[in-house]
Design a protein around this motif. Structure first.
Motif: not given
Ligand code: ARG
Length: 563
Positions: A382-389, A416-418, A435-437, A439-444
């Motif tokens: 979670l932490t890593r994904c938030v940093e990247k976000a 979560i979406f992943g 997951a952070l794309n 333009d992808g099929e992503t929550s973002v």
């Protein structure tokens, strides 16, 4: 109005209920085909005729009206055109009326679903292997509540077993009270790992003795155990908060300590227990399964014994209509055995127990390992994904305010979406970048679409343009596609519940966002040719935002207003 039901009502097909017929009707992927279609090959067997002949005959007899404008046979499909104007008016009004409740229902009124999920183990890492059960279970719980069920979320804690004897032994040898208190679960887990690596035979002996002390109710041993449990739960709850996950009960395995004896007695009375090499088992060979172990030769109970007691307790306590176990497919056999034993005990409700199995999540960089300290903690993901976000949104929009809050919603949402986007039984490899794309099929992508809708709506508000009550005129194909997507939401929620599959909602969200973006780009909402048209497009925009918000909320994903 439910158009599929309306169509089904007007089709003279025998041998099928109207509901079954309605369920066969689809929305064609290419709107040029029609607004709805009945694939007649699904009826060929029943009616013993070719799909082409069926479609033609049904088309000939179909009486068009104000709702369904035409029915046309084409290659074995019966394609319907509906009156889009009234369809859109109806759909949008319903969203506007129901708002956060759009898609909900009272179909579950008076019914209870117990959902066993997350079910973490005390003193063990809360690792990425718990991600799916936690977010799947929490989402199912929200979905069932949305459909009017009483949903009871149960965290069946792994808080029973000889490992707690080991933990106490390790603490007695190497532990320091302040250090453990400060270090929390990490310190507790380190003691446990160290025991597994370094324990001497003498310490193993001590561990068995400590376990016996816990079992016999020894005050000191139990106080230590409760402390370890508290440290674990304090920690785990911080993760649950970030994931927006809650429970109604934390009754774990230990809770069933005094509830197993009556179950064992019942098994004995019903002649189901047999002895095998000193152990008590239920023979399941006639059902093609290995025996279900009930008591070890030293009299100790097993995981399955506690699950038997737990199922019976839940039935008595909650009188559930369904009891779901959101647990990895590695435990397929365990649940088949437990359910079978309950059935053999004559519990007619055993048929209402469902193992909602799911696949493995691993990280792109390399498979996770759960042995000897080599684990991927969910918190770190979670932490890593938030940093990247944070990095991604800062780059996209340097002037954005409250970047930390946005990054938390985007990063946690992506994790979560992943876990929820794919069919749950699939193994998934989680990639931060994918997951952070945007333009992808992503929550973002979905979140960004919401931010886009927020932005258009606030511009309109600033200009004093009111979309409410806007008149619906002829819809262009892009507009119609968005409205049709919105209209499909209530059905998506029901189908997610029926298949225990939140991915239906995740996919709905991506699909709707894609259609909205096509509409947004092609139709130029604020630059529409007329005031009326602009208001209608704003009205569609608002409804899209509502439905996407409802979808993401059911998944447990937050929505930033700006990104
Ligand atoms: N604690 C178990 C594990 O981590 C999962 C428990 C699932 N629930 C149950 N009723 N058995 O493997």
């Amino acid at each position: 109005m439910d158009h599929k039901a309306y169509i089904a009502d007007r089709l003279p097909v025998e041998g099928l209920s109207k509901e079954e017929l309605a369920a066969l009707i689809v929305t064609p992927p290419d709107p040029a085909m029609g607004d709805f279609a009945l694939p007649c090959f699904k009826l060929a067997k029943l009616l013993k005729r070719s799909p082409v002949a069926i479609a033609e005959e049904l088309a000939k007899g179909f009486a068009a009206d104000g709702v369904i404008k035409s029915a046309e046979a084409q290659n074995g499909y019966l394609n319907f055109r509906i009156d889009l104007k009234s369809f859109a008016e109806e759909t949008l009004s319903r969203v506007e009326e129901e708002q956060n409740g759009y898609g909900s229902s009272d179909m579950g009124r008076g019914k209870t679903v117990c959902i066993d999920y997350s079910s973490v183990n005390i003193a063990k890492p809360f690792h990425i292997g718990h991600l799916s059960t936690t977010v799947l279970g929490a989402s199912l719980s929200r979905i069932f509540k949305f459909l009017g069920y009483r949903a009871v979320g149960i965290n069946h804690l792994g808080d029973y077993g000889t490992q707690f004897g080991k933990l106490i032994a390790a603490y007695r040898h190497w532990g320091d009270r302040d250090e453990v208190q400060r270090g929390g679960i990490h310190a507790v887990n380190a003691l446990y790992v160290r025991f597994n690596n370094e324990a001497t035979e003498e310490m193993e002996q001590e561990a068995r003795e400590y376990f016996r002390l816990i079992e016999s109710g020894d005050r000191e041993a139990n106080a230590l155990f409760e402390w370890f449990k508290e440290l674990t739960l304090d920690y785990v709850k911080t993760i649950y908060d970030r994931l927006h996950v809650t429970f109604d009960s934390y009754a774990g395995e230990r809770f069933y300590t005094d509830k197993m004896a009556p179950v064992i007695e019942e098994l004995r009375q019903k002649g189901l227990l047999t002895e095998s090499r000193g152990a008590q088992i239920v023979d399941l060979e006639p059902y093609g399964m290995p025996p279900c172990l009930i008591l070890r030769s030293d009299g100790a109970s097993l995981y399955a014994t506690r699950d038997l007691a737990a199922a019976i307790y839940r039935k008595q306590t909650y009188d559930f209509d369904k009891c779901l176990y959101v647990v990895a497919y590695q435990q397929n056999l365990h649940f088949k055995q437990v359910f079978k034993v309950l059935e053999l005990m004559g519990k007619e409700w055993a048929k209402d127990l469902v193992h909602v199995a799911y696949g493995m999540v691993s990280l792109e960089e390399g498979a996770m390992s759960t042995r000897k300290g080599q684990v991927v903690w969910l918190e770190d993901v979670l932490t890593r994904c938030v940093e990247k976000a944070y990095a991604v949104i800062s780059e996209k929009n340097p002037a954005l305010e409250h970047k930390e809050e946005v990054a938390e919603k985007v990063g946690v949402g992506a994790v979560i979406f992943g876990a929820l986007y794919n069919n749950k039984i699939k193994d998934i490899v989680f990639s931060y970048d994918k997951a952070l794309n945007f333009d992808g099929e992503t929550s973002v992508y979905v979140q960004y679409t919401c931010a886009r809708a927020f932005s258009v709506l606030s511009k309109a508000r600033a200009l004093g343009i009111e979309d409410r009550g806007a008149k619906i005129d002829e819809l262009c194909p892009q507009e119609a596609e968005v409205v049709k997507a919105i209209a499909a939401f209530p059905e998506a929620v029901k189908s997610a519940a029926a298949g225990y599959e939140p991915s239906v909602i995740a996919r709905f969200a991506v699909d709707t966002a894609q259609k909205f973006n096509k509409f947004y780009i092609d139709c130029k909402i604020m630059q529409a040719e007329s005031e009326e048209l602009r208001r209608m497009r704003l009205r569609i925009t608002r409804a899209t935002l509502t439905v996407l918000t409802n979808a993401l909320t059911l998944l447990g994903i937050g929505i930033p207003e700006k990104m």
